[in-house]
Design an enzyme around this catalytic site. Structure first.
Site, PDB file in Angstrom:
ATOM      1  N   HIS A  74       0.801  -1.221   0.000  1.00 10.06           N
ATOM      2  CA  HIS A  74       0.000   0.000   0.000  1.00 10.06           C
ATOM      3  C   HIS A  74       0.837   1.277   0.000  1.00 10.06           C
ATOM      4  O   HIS A  74       0.355   2.342  -0.393  1.00 10.06           O
ATOM      5  CB  HIS A  74      -0.910   0.045   1.236  1.00 10.06           C
ATOM      6  CG  HIS A  74      -1.810  -1.145   1.374  1.00 10.06           C
ATOM      7  ND1 HIS A  74      -1.381  -2.340   1.910  1.00 10.06           N
ATOM      8  CD2 HIS A  74      -3.110  -1.320   1.049  1.00 10.06           C
ATOM      9  CE1 HIS A  74      -2.394  -3.201   1.913  1.00 10.06           C
ATOM     10  NE2 HIS A  74      -3.447  -2.612   1.399  1.00 10.06           N
ATOM     11  N   CYS A  96       4.149  -1.478  -3.682  1.00 12.06           N
ATOM     12  CA  CYS A  96       3.836  -1.883  -5.056  1.00 12.06           C
ATOM     13  C   CYS A  96       4.398  -0.854  -6.035  1.00 12.06           C
ATOM     14  O   CYS A  96       4.257   0.354  -5.817  1.00 12.06           O
ATOM     15  CB  CYS A  96       2.320  -1.982  -5.216  1.00 12.06           C
ATOM     16  SG  CYS A  96       1.784  -2.269  -6.910  1.00 12.06           S
ATOM     17  N   GLU A 130      -3.252   3.159   1.480  1.00 14.21           N
ATOM     18  CA  GLU A 130      -2.665   3.755   0.282  1.00 14.21           C
ATOM     19  C   GLU A 130      -2.910   5.255   0.243  1.00 14.21           C
ATOM     20  O   GLU A 130      -2.017   6.033  -0.100  1.00 14.21           O
ATOM     21  CB  GLU A 130      -3.247   3.110  -0.981  1.00 14.21           C
ATOM     22  CG  GLU A 130      -2.661   3.686  -2.259  1.00 14.21           C
ATOM     23  CD  GLU A 130      -3.375   3.212  -3.515  1.00 14.21           C
ATOM     24  OE1 GLU A 130      -3.498   4.011  -4.463  1.00 14.21           O
ATOM     25  OE2 GLU A 130      -3.821   2.042  -3.546  1.00 14.21           O
ATOM     26  N   CYS A 195      -4.986   1.087 -11.072  1.00 16.12           N
ATOM     27  CA  CYS A 195      -4.159  -0.049 -11.479  1.00 16.12           C
ATOM     28  C   CYS A 195      -4.822  -0.809 -12.624  1.00 16.12           C
ATOM     29  O   CYS A 195      -5.998  -1.184 -12.535  1.00 16.12           O
ATOM     30  CB  CYS A 195      -3.941  -0.978 -10.284  1.00 16.12           C
ATOM     31  SG  CYS A 195      -3.051  -2.494 -10.680  1.00 16.12           S
ATOM     32  N   SER A 223     -11.100  -5.454   3.417  1.00 15.00           N
ATOM     33  CA  SER A 223     -10.539  -5.149   2.101  1.00 15.00           C
ATOM     34  C   SER A 223     -11.471  -4.272   1.263  1.00 15.00           C
ATOM     35  O   SER A 223     -12.589  -4.672   0.941  1.00 15.00           O
ATOM     36  CB  SER A 223     -10.246  -6.451   1.343  1.00 15.00           C
ATOM     37  OG  SER A 223      -9.975  -6.198  -0.016  1.00 15.00           O
ATOM     38  N   SER A 224     -10.999  -3.080   0.895  1.00 13.82           N
ATOM     39  CA  SER A 224     -11.779  -2.198   0.025  1.00 13.82           C
ATOM     40  C   SER A 224     -11.978  -2.847  -1.335  1.00 13.82           C
ATOM     41  O   SER A 224     -13.056  -2.752  -1.936  1.00 13.82           O
ATOM     42  CB  SER A 224     -11.063  -0.856  -0.141  1.00 13.82           C
ATOM     43  OG  SER A 224     -10.985  -0.164   1.082  1.00 13.82           O
TER      44      SER A 224
END
Length: 287
Positions: A74, A96, A130, A195, A223-224
């Site tokens: 994130h 990432c 993030e 992404c 988790s979004s």
């Protein structure tokens, strides 16, 4: 009855890379600290904790000394990097590459807009890991917009550069951009920062959900990405059910006697967990 796990679902590249990096370091050192959950999946976190993973928060990072710390996919704000240096920590940066590139882009845009008297807007979820990292690139001066109801916070008389959290829904982002542009005569500068793998995953899910009578969507409760993808899945196939593990399976979900069951995982869902769901399905339906 066919029970099929979608072979393109589960961990995205960024999460897979972060998990592999962590496992390698755990084999070498035994214990690694991570700021926040490395992945938004409770079962995977539990597995990694048994291998030596220690989850800490920002206060824990401030107190940590002479240890190894991993930054998850994130990403982290500049303040976290400053703490690593101050506390003489060994950093394992698993941010990432897509997120890292976005951090750099939003920081450069903010620096440029400060000189021009403009503004930088981020379409994202408040408090998401993030987003915290991205906001930090702008000293938290970036305007965070969670949905279209908040676009009044954007000054229509100033130049505007817009980015999106990498896991946001592309269609929602396009709709937001259109509404922002409609409020100003100044052409906004919009960046396609979602992404590509996330966008492709949504299209892949739409096709997958149509192929099966019932779909079991496996994702983390926090988790979004799971929430976004499951909403898409449910819209396409009303006979879709959300579960965090095989223990959530309910026999009543199969009252319609489906001839085919599809299992799909969020970008934070490990393959081994989807395989457990499949195994439990087989056991339940044989009983």
């Amino acid at each position: 009855m066919r029970i099929v796990i979608d072979n393109g679902s589960g961990f995205c590249f960024g999460v897979r890379r972060a998990i592999a990096t962590l496992e390698q370091e755990l084999r070498r050192k035994g214990t690694i600290h991570c700021v926040g959950d490395i992945v938004h999946n409770e079962q995977e976190i539990e597995r990694l904790q048994k291998l030596g993973l220690k989850i800490i928060d920002n206060d824990g990072l401030a107190k940590l000394k002479n240890s190894s710390v991993l930054f998850r996919a994130h990403g982290e704000p500049p303040s976290s990097y400053a703490l690593v240096e101050k506390n003489n920590l060994k950093l394992i940066d698993a941010t990432c590459p897509v997120v890292l590139k976005l951090q750099q882009s939003i920081r450069l845009a903010w620096q440029k807009q400060k000189k021009l008297g403009g503004q930088v807007v981020l379409f994202g979820k408040k408090g998401h890991a993030e987003v915290v990292g991205l906001m930090g690139q702008t000293d938290n001066e970036c305007i965070l917009v969670e949905d279209e109801s908040q676009i009044d916070n954007i000054d229509p008389n100033k130049p505007c550069v817009v980015f999106a959290q990498t896991t946001k829904d592309p269609q929602q982002y396009m709709s937001l951009l259109q509404k922002i542009q409609a409020r100003t005569s100044i052409k906004i500068e919009a960046h396609n920062s979602i992404c590509r793998q996330m966008a492709d995953r949504a299209e892949q899910l739409k096709s997958f959900a149509l192929q099966y009578d019932t779909v079991l969507f496996v994702g983390g409760a926090k988790s979004s990405n799971s929430k976004v993808l499951f909403t898409i899945c449910k819209d396409i196939n009303p006979s879709s059910f959300f579960l965090t593990s095989e223990d959530d399976l309910e026999l009543s979900w199969f009252d319609s006697k489906p001839e085919s069951i599809g299992i799909f995982g969020a970008t934070s869902t490990p393959l081994w967990l989807m395989e457990r769901v499949k195994e439990r399905c087989i056991e339940m339906l044989k009983a």
